[in-house]
Every structure is written in structure tokens, then in C-alpha cells.
Design an enzyme around this catalytic site. Structure first.
Site, PDB file in Angstrom:
ATOM      1  CG  ASP A  96       2.417   7.359   5.730  1.00  0.00           C
ATOM      2  OD1 ASP A  96       3.440   7.185   5.041  1.00  0.00           O
ATOM      3  OD2 ASP A  96       1.516   6.513   5.853  1.00  0.00           O
ATOM      4  CG  ASP A 197       4.494   5.874   0.691  1.00  0.00           C
ATOM      5  OD1 ASP A 197       3.645   5.071   1.097  1.00  0.00           O
ATOM      6  OD2 ASP A 197       4.582   6.233  -0.500  1.00  0.00           O
ATOM      7  CD  GLU A 239       5.198   0.832   1.461  1.00  0.00           C
ATOM      8  OE1 GLU A 239       4.202   0.179   1.138  1.00  0.00           O
ATOM      9  OE2 GLU A 239       5.446   1.945   0.975  1.00  0.00           O
ATOM     10  CG  HIS A 313      -2.697   1.804   3.981  1.00  0.00           C
ATOM     11  ND1 HIS A 313      -1.494   1.612   4.636  1.00  0.00           N
ATOM     12  CD2 HIS A 313      -2.390   2.483   2.848  1.00  0.00           C
ATOM     13  CE1 HIS A 313      -0.517   2.150   3.915  1.00  0.00           C
ATOM     14  NE2 HIS A 313      -1.035   2.694   2.828  1.00  0.00           N
ATOM     15  CG  ASP A 314      -0.776  -0.299   0.846  1.00  0.00           C
ATOM     16  OD1 ASP A 314      -1.664   0.493   0.489  1.00  0.00           O
ATOM     17  OD2 ASP A 314       0.397   0.046   1.087  1.00  0.00           O
TER      18      ASP A 314
HETATM   19  C1  GLC Z   1       2.810   2.847  -0.385  1.00  0.00           C
HETATM   20  C2  GLC Z   1       1.515   3.104   0.326  1.00  0.00           C
HETATM   21  C3  GLC Z   1       0.407   2.941  -0.648  1.00  0.00           C
HETATM   22  C4  GLC Z   1       0.596   3.959  -1.757  1.00  0.00           C
HETATM   23  C5  GLC Z   1       1.974   3.864  -2.382  1.00  0.00           C
HETATM   24  C6  GLC Z   1       2.296   5.088  -3.182  1.00  0.00           C
HETATM   25  O1  GLC Z   1       2.908   1.556  -0.845  1.00  0.00           O
HETATM   26  O2  GLC Z   1       1.393   2.267   1.433  1.00  0.00           O
HETATM   27  O3  GLC Z   1      -0.853   3.061  -0.058  1.00  0.00           O
HETATM   28  O4  GLC Z   1      -0.372   3.774  -2.739  1.00  0.00           O
HETATM   29  O5  GLC Z   1       2.979   3.760  -1.419  1.00  0.00           O
HETATM   30  O6  GLC Z   1       2.489   6.186  -2.331  1.00  0.00           O
END
Ligand code: GLC
Ligand code: CA
Length: 537
Positions: A96, A197, A239, A313-314
């Protein structure tokens, strides 16, 4: 063809995967101990949520040292063993990459705090107060202002996420070069790539309140690619919550040398009222879901590549969100798996999805762990929302749902830990767990296993054209894939009632299905709740 085009990726949230030393926290040795299981499932890559050094304000997405492993998870040696043990099983490790922000405890930020003249000051985004207050009303994704005042220097720093996650200043080239060096440090270890991320945030322009898709985003990604990824055989997935089919190609067209693919979230946000927060729920509508996939499957263009996922995980568990996690848990978990894994793109499976894990509702905010949830709760209580309403949203959408420890068996604490787990397991672990799934040939696990195998064996699943059929059907999600003379059809009843349709005039044998049936009569099709099957035309 790039290896990641017919690969299936499995996401591990390390804190909740497998504990080996009894401290109640999953660790790298725990992941190593489960590689055989993942090999049995058949996956090709393992995306590891952050295991770096971190004060864990946002469970590791706040990194204080990119080149060190958090002691909770183990050591750099453990990490090297994981990379090589995985590789021996044909599994590449995807790290990640969290480079929109660091932790406030990162050395760079600690230096930056020393004052305006510090050489690291400009690694972050600082602005003077305006009228004695924050520079503007930009909001943090975790509630409240995105600006935090620093008494010492009299300036504000930007944090799109928590105040312990200061945003890096991508305008600063020295900072960018340090990030690229760090990326190469990991690539040189032989990893298989990165999940990036909130990567669409790095070109932000806070003055104009542009947070995603800023004007320099693609310039930075091309520079990064040139300095790093291009020299390795790796995959990258960004992402990008703000992605549209039009801008997806900007990231993933190979000629542009940016990323392999992105995660788009349109299908995830279909349960939210447009323009409002993720907590403001809207009724689910199957037609919306069908149209969203149709759009992404057909409009991103030949030179772009999709990722496919229901969960991470979100997000809440798919079987609790779009399926039925009670009476039809197994059937609906399989139906959604069959639907997704026959589409075009690279599928991702989030830990526990392959055995049909469900959400874990809470009855009081004290049971929540996630910073996003806790901040929102406080903010909404202050705004006058009722406790019941807020808890309802949390139970539907909260991030803790998918972050509960994995139940490996029906032993105490599901075999996750011999100690006290950092967060309670879902209480159904004595009946929903991995060991039971492995013992039962009809379990969700074997559907996932079969789907992964099919993708590797059939080019049509990788390359075939997608066409939505029965477009206006309110209960049935159906589509075709076509490659040369070959055509496959996927049909899923996503309702809780039996459905009858006539969709052809043949009797066909399923390639895969979620009810035990040897053949389907297309002219007189009766589908049980959540019944799904695939056939070759
Ligand atoms: C992304 C991650 C999330 C995190 C955010 C800030 O959305 O998937 O879990 O809280 O970024 O890093
Ligand atoms: Ca541990």
C-alpha cells in the site's frame, strides 16, 4: 499480455488477519502461515494494507516511516520472508503506497514543525491565517476543518484526513524525489506493485478547494512512473473515488505511462444521497447497479483497464449490503461473486469475502474503533442527529464492519489469536468461519476458487466484450461476454423471491452456478432467490 490482466488479487488487512504471538494483533508471520490457504484459493497477488511504522491514528494509513515495519506486525526480515514465501507460491506482494500524506509523527513533519526556515517545512502545505481563522472552509474527509493551526509558527497546515495525517506538498520536487526513492526501495525487494492510496488527491489546489483531479495530477504520475514503475514488471492500482469512465483512461492508458488501473467507486456510492455524505443513505436500486457496471464495462475504452471489487477495508460487507446476510447468506454471497468475476477487469477479493463474512452491527459508539466513524458520530450528535439514526448509518456503512478479525475456525476467538483480539470478532464465528467453509464443498469458498480458476483458463473472461442484457429487468442482472465466436451469458436473480423468465430456446449446462442444477431450460427459466449461473452459448 501483462500478468495482472488475468490475475486475481486478495487484500489482507494485517491487523485482523492472523495473530501468531498472542498480542491480539494480526502480524506478518500470521500472513505467512496462511499463504498455503491463499494458494489453495488460487489468487496471484496479495495487496497488503499498510504494515509500516505508524502511530495508528488511521490504522496504518498514517505512516511515520516508509522504510520500517511496525513492531506490532514484525520486522523487515519477516517482510522479506513474506515476499519470498509468497513468490514461491506464485503470489506477488502488492504494498500500500500512502503518499498523499504522512503521519504527523514522520520525521519530515517533526522537522517541518520546527519553523518556517526548516528545509522540510515545504514538504507540507502551510498557509497563513485569513481574518484570524483558517485559510478557507475546506473540510476534512474525517469531519471538521481540513486546516490545523500550529501555534509555534502561526500558520495552518492542511490535512484532508485526520489532523495526524498532514498532506504532503507535491509541488516540492525534493519531496517527490524522496518518495520515488522510497518506491524504488520497495520495488527492489521484488514486490509485485502498489495499491496507491487516495492517489487522485496529490495534485490538489487548496486555494481553489480542488482536492481530487487537480491540474498537475497526471504530470506527477507520469514523472513517478518514469522514475519508478516503468523499470519493473509490476502492477499499480490507484484509489480514485472521483473517477469517471472518461478520466479513467487518463490513469490507465498504457501509452500514458501512469498506472495499470484504478479503483472506481461509483457502484459503492449508489446507496448515498447524491451530493451528501456517505452516511446519508438512499434505497438500493438494482437498475442503478446494472447501469453503473454497464457504463464502466463498456465506456472506459480499449486502452484502459478495469478493476473489479465489492469490498475493501473501507466498505461494508457485500453480502450485508447488496445481498441477504441471513436466510440467503451463502446463495447471495455466491451470486455476487459470480456476477463480478465474470466481468472484464482484474478482480479483487477482500479478506473474508471468500467465506461470506457479514457486517457486525454495534449498539453503542464505544464499540467503534474507526476514526472516521467516531469523528462523524461526535459531529452529528452536535448537529442534533439522534443516536439511533447515526448508529443505523454506522451499521450499514461503517468501516469497522469489514475490519473485524478473521474467524479461521470455531475455536476460541475463531483461532485468530490466543489472547484478546484488538477488536471483537463477529459473534457468529462459531458458524461462519474458514475451517467450516473448507470442510463444506458447497461453501462460498469453493465458488470463489472455481471463479479464479475459470478466469485463468478462459481468455473470454479476460478479453471478451461485455454486453448488458435484460436491461430493464428489476430483479435480474444479466450480461454476455463475447470473444470471436465464443459467447458466455451470466444470469443472476438478485431478489429474495423466485423469478420466471423466458430468455431463449435452449437447454444449457452451467459453467458455474450457485444452486445444484445440471441444466437450465432457457425458454422456461425459474430462478430461486439469488440463483445465479453462467453458460456458454
Ligand atoms: C484511503 C484508505 C483509507 C484511509 C484514507 C486515508 O481511502 O483506503 O482507509 O483512511 O485513504 O489514508
Ligand atoms: Ca501479533
Amino acid at each position: 499480455m501483462n500478468w495482472w490482466k488475468n490475475a486475481v488479487v486478495y487484500q489482507v488487512y494485517p491487523k485482523s488477519f492472523q495473530d501468531t504471538n498472542g498480542d491480539g494483533i494480526g502480524d506478518i508471520k500470521g500472513i505467512i502461515s496462511r499463504l498455503d490457504y491463499l494458494e489453495t484459493l488460487g489468487i496471484n497477488a496479495l495487496w497488503l494494507s499498510p504494515v509500516y511504522k505508524s502511530p495508528n491514528d488511521d490504522n496504518g494509513y498514517d505512516i511515520s516511516d516508509y522504510k520500517a515495519i511496525h513492531p506490532d506486525y514484525g520486522t523487515m526480515e519477516d517482510m522479506d520472508v513474506l515476499i519470498s514465501e509468497a513468490r514461491e507460491r506464485g503470489i506477488r506482494i502488492i504494498m500500500d503506497l500512502v503518499v498523499n500524506h504522512t503521519s504527523d509523527e514522520h520525521e519530515w513533519f517533526q522537522e517541518a514543525l520546527k519553523g518556517k526556515d526548516n528545509p522540510f517545512r515545504d514538504y507540507y502545505v502551510w498557509r497563513d491565517p485569513v481574518n484570524g481563522g483558517p485559510p478557507n472552509d475546506l473540510q476534512s474527509s474525517f469531519s471538521g476543518s481540513a486546516w490545523e493551526f500550529d501555534e509555534n509558527s502561526g500558520q495552518y497546515y492542511l490535512h484532508i484526513f485526520s489532523r495526524k495525517q498532514p498532506d504532503l506538498n507535491w509541488e516540492n520536487e525534493t519531496m517527490r524525489r524522496e518518495i520515488y526513492d522510497m518506491i524504488n526501495f520497495w520495488l527492489d525487494k521484488g514486490i509485485g506493485g502498489f495499491r496507491m492510496d487516495v492517489i487522485d488527491h496529490i495534485g490538489k489546489v487548496p486555494e481553489e478547494k480542488i482536492v481530487v483531479n487537480g491540474p498537475k495530477l497526471h504530470e506527477y504520475l507520469q514523472e513517478m512512473n518514469e522514475a519508478t514503475f516503468r523499470h519493473y514488471d509490476v502492477m499499480t492500482v490507484g484509489e480514485t473515488w472521483g473517477a469517471t469512465p472518461e478520466n479513467a483512461a487518463l490513469f490507465s492508458d498504457p501509452d500514458r505511462h501512469e498506472l495499470s488501473m484504478i479503483f472506481q467507486f461509483e457502484h459503492i456510492m449508489l446507496d448515498e444521497q447524491p451530493g451528501k455524505a456517505k452516511w446519508d443513505l438512499k434505497e438500493l436500486d438494482l437498475i442503478d447497479l446494472k447501469n453503473t457496471f454497464k457504463k464502466w464495462q463498456t465506456e472506459i475504452g480499449e486502452n484502459s483497464w478495469n478493476s473489479l471489487f465489492w469490498n475493501n477495508h473501507d466498505t461494508p460487507r457485500i453480502v450485508s449490503r447488496w445481498g441477504n446476510d441471513q436466510e440467503y447468506r451463502v446463495e447471495s454471497a455466491k451470486a455476487f461473486a459470480i456476477l463480478l468475476h465474470n466481468m472484464q477487469g482484474t478482480p479483487y477479493i477482500y479478506q473474508g469475502e471468500e467465506v461470506g463474512l457479514v457486517n457486525t452491527p454495534i449498539t453503542d459508539i464505544s464499540q467503534a474503533n474507526d476514526i472516521e466513524t467516531i469523528n462523524m458520530y461526535q459531529e452529528r450528535i452536535e448537529q442534533g442527529y439522534s443516536k439511533e439514526d447515526i448508529l443505523k448509518s454506522i451499521n450499514v456503512k461503517g468501516r469497522d464492519n469489514a475490519r473485524r478479525p478473521i474467524p479461521w475456525s470455531n475455536e476460541e476467538q475463531g483461532g485468530f489469536t490466543s489472547g484478546n483480539p484488538w477488536q471483537e470478532l463477529n459473534e457468529q464465528y462459531s458458524t461462519i468461519n474458514v475451517a467450516d467453509a473448507l470442510d463444506d464443498k458447497e461453501s462460498v469458498f469453493y465458488t470463489y476458487q472455481q471463479l479464479i480458476k475459470l478466469r485463468k483458463e478462459h481468455e473470454i473472461l479476460v478479453k471478451g466484450q461485455f454486453k448488458l442484457i435484460l436491461e430493464d429487468d428489476q430483479q435480474i442482472f444479466a450480461y454476455e461476454r463475447e470473444l470471436g465466436d465464443e459467447k458466455w451469458t451470466v444470469i443472476a436473480n438478485l431478489s429474495e423471491t423466485e423469478q420466471s423468465r423466458s430468455v431463449g430456446n435452449k437447454i444449457v449446462q452451467p459453467v458455474i452456478s450457485n444452486y445444484k442444477k445440471d441444466s437450465y431450460n432457457l425458454s422456461d427459466l425459474t430462478l430461486k432467490p439469488y440463483e445465479a449461473f453462467v453458460y456458454k452459448n
